[in-house]
Design a protein around this motif. Structure first.
Motif, PDB file in Angstrom:
ATOM      1  N   ILE A 274     -69.025  50.828 -16.146  1.00  0.00           N
ATOM      2  CA  ILE A 274     -68.175  49.862 -16.852  1.00  0.00           C
ATOM      3  C   ILE A 274     -66.710  50.131 -16.566  1.00  0.00           C
ATOM      4  N   TRP A 275     -66.309  51.412 -16.498  1.00  0.00           N
ATOM      5  CA  TRP A 275     -64.925  51.744 -16.170  1.00  0.00           C
ATOM      6  C   TRP A 275     -64.571  51.265 -14.764  1.00  0.00           C
ATOM      7  N   ARG A 279     -65.626  45.152 -18.103  1.00  0.00           N
ATOM      8  CA  ARG A 279     -66.621  44.555 -19.003  1.00  0.00           C
ATOM      9  C   ARG A 279     -67.131  43.247 -18.411  1.00  0.00           C
ATOM     10  N   ASP A 304     -72.507  46.307 -27.166  1.00  0.00           N
ATOM     11  CA  ASP A 304     -71.057  46.234 -27.373  1.00  0.00           C
ATOM     12  C   ASP A 304     -70.321  45.757 -26.135  1.00  0.00           C
ATOM     13  N   ASN A 305     -70.913  45.972 -24.950  1.00  0.00           N
ATOM     14  CA  ASN A 305     -70.254  45.579 -23.710  1.00  0.00           C
ATOM     15  C   ASN A 305     -70.864  44.327 -23.093  1.00  0.00           C
TER      16      ASN A 305
END
Length: 367
Positions: A274-275, A279, A304-305
């Motif tokens: 994700i980084w 997102r 959440d993502n």
């Protein structure tokens, strides 16, 4: 432009690539796609704090630093001592290559000594010096150098077909059979692939549907991710390696390595992905039904993502064939030829395979 975030694990391995393994900062910066100034800061922090860096406190003791320096010096002296001995195993690629080695180093070591060590005759060497090369031999010599360079760049893992594509990319015109002949003549042989179905005996809690249905193709990046983990044996015990793979490019977009098989390991791999990629608007995450992936913290991170969770069917390894294919390549092309004395040594080698070979340069048959 979105600011890139790197995990502490990534920073430590990148710093060790320069500090411990001797790769230049410029080369490591290009291989890892990290700005040279950022990498230099990581190297400085790692040199100051050692294993406690990113984040951490404390420095290496002077005695530990001196011991590490002495170990490097001993390793260097051993390499110099064993140079000719190693040359015998590396140069068993036909008389032409071995005679070339003797000719190159006859000013350093006696010809009789080298011929005995390599298992060739002195009379054959002197005849080779005066014998003119045929046109085919000259062509094979030029082509063989390119073939060997491609084979070595792949860490001796490429077969004839992948080497052939590299040779064609260099501008040479030849057939696949010529590459096969040259590789056989020079004893350049990739490790044979061995497939073995793993057993699934883990308990499951949250089970997601298998909507991917073995469609391991994507129209663009960040649409479909597959995840899994494997284990590597070291003298200190097991090292577990978790990865997240983008099916569009087959790149490893997230990874994590731990000495325990925990949910935190797969969570760290997903966070790295994700980084790196940001997102998602709409993304699928496909994994097995292992307890690490079914636990509530990991499922909450997915939700959440905005990542949709998919899972393979129970005990059906082919539903996650893309991830299994990567682990097979990792073990055949790198791990099975090594003996790791420590988990850190295995971790550094896997990091090198992923970030300096598999992601930036390896040819993928699927794409």
């Amino acid at each position: 432009m979105t600011r890139r975030i790197f995990s502490p694990e990534f920073k430590r391995e990148a710093a060790q690539l320069v500090v411990v393994r001797g790769v230049s900062e410029a080369q490591a910066s290009r291989d890892l796609d990290v700005h040279a100034t950022v990498l230099r800061r990581w190297v400085w922090e790692f040199g100051s704090s050692g294993a406690d860096a990113f984040p951490g406190k404390g420095r290496l003791k002077p005695d530990d630093e001196e011991l590490r320096s002495l170990r490097r010096e001993v390793a260097k002296l051993k390499a110099e001592r064993n140079n000719l001995k190693k040359g015998r195993s590396l140069l068993r690629q036909g008389p032409t290559v071995m005679f070339g080695f003797v000719a190159k180093y006859r000013g350093v070591w006696p010809v009789s000594w080298m011929c005995d060590a390599l298992g060739v005759s002195r009379s054959g060497f002197h005849a080779w010096l005066t014998r003119p090369q045929s046109a085919r031999a000259r062509k094979d010599e030029r082509l063989g150098a390119v073939v060997r360079a491609s084979f070595v760049r792949s860490d001796r893992s490429y077969g004839a077909r992948r080497v052939w594509h590299d040779v064609l990319a260099e501008g040479f015109e030849c057939g696949l059979h010529s590459i096969e002949r040259l590789m056989q003549m020079n004893a350049l042989r990739a490790r044979p692939r061995r497939r073995q179905l793993p057993k699934d005996q883990g308990e499951r809690s949250i089970i997601a549907p298998n909507e991917l249905e073995r469609e391991f193709e994507a129209d663009g990046p960040n649409q479909k991710w597959v995840a899994d983990f494997t284990y590597i044996w070291t003298a200190e015990g097991w090292l577990y390696v978790a990865v997240v793979i983008d099916l569009f490019s087959r790149r490893i977009v997230g990874w994590s390595m731990k000495d325990a098989m925990t949910a935190q390991m797969v969570t760290d791999a997903l966070m790295m992905a994700i980084w790196r990629r940001g997102r998602p608007r709409e993304r699928l995450h496909h994994s097995d039904q292992g307890s690490q992936y079914t636990r509530e913290p990991f499922q909450r991170l997915l939700a959440d993502n905005g990542v949709t969770c998919l899972m393979i069917r129970s005990g059906n390894v082919w539903d996650n064939a893309a991830a299994e294919s990567f682990f097979s390549s990792l073990k055949i092309e790198r791990v099975k030829r090594k003996v790791y004395r420590t988990c850190d040594q295995a971790r550094a080698d896997v990091f090198d395979y992923i970030e300096r070979f598999y992601n930036p340069t390896r040819r993928h048959s699927t794409i």
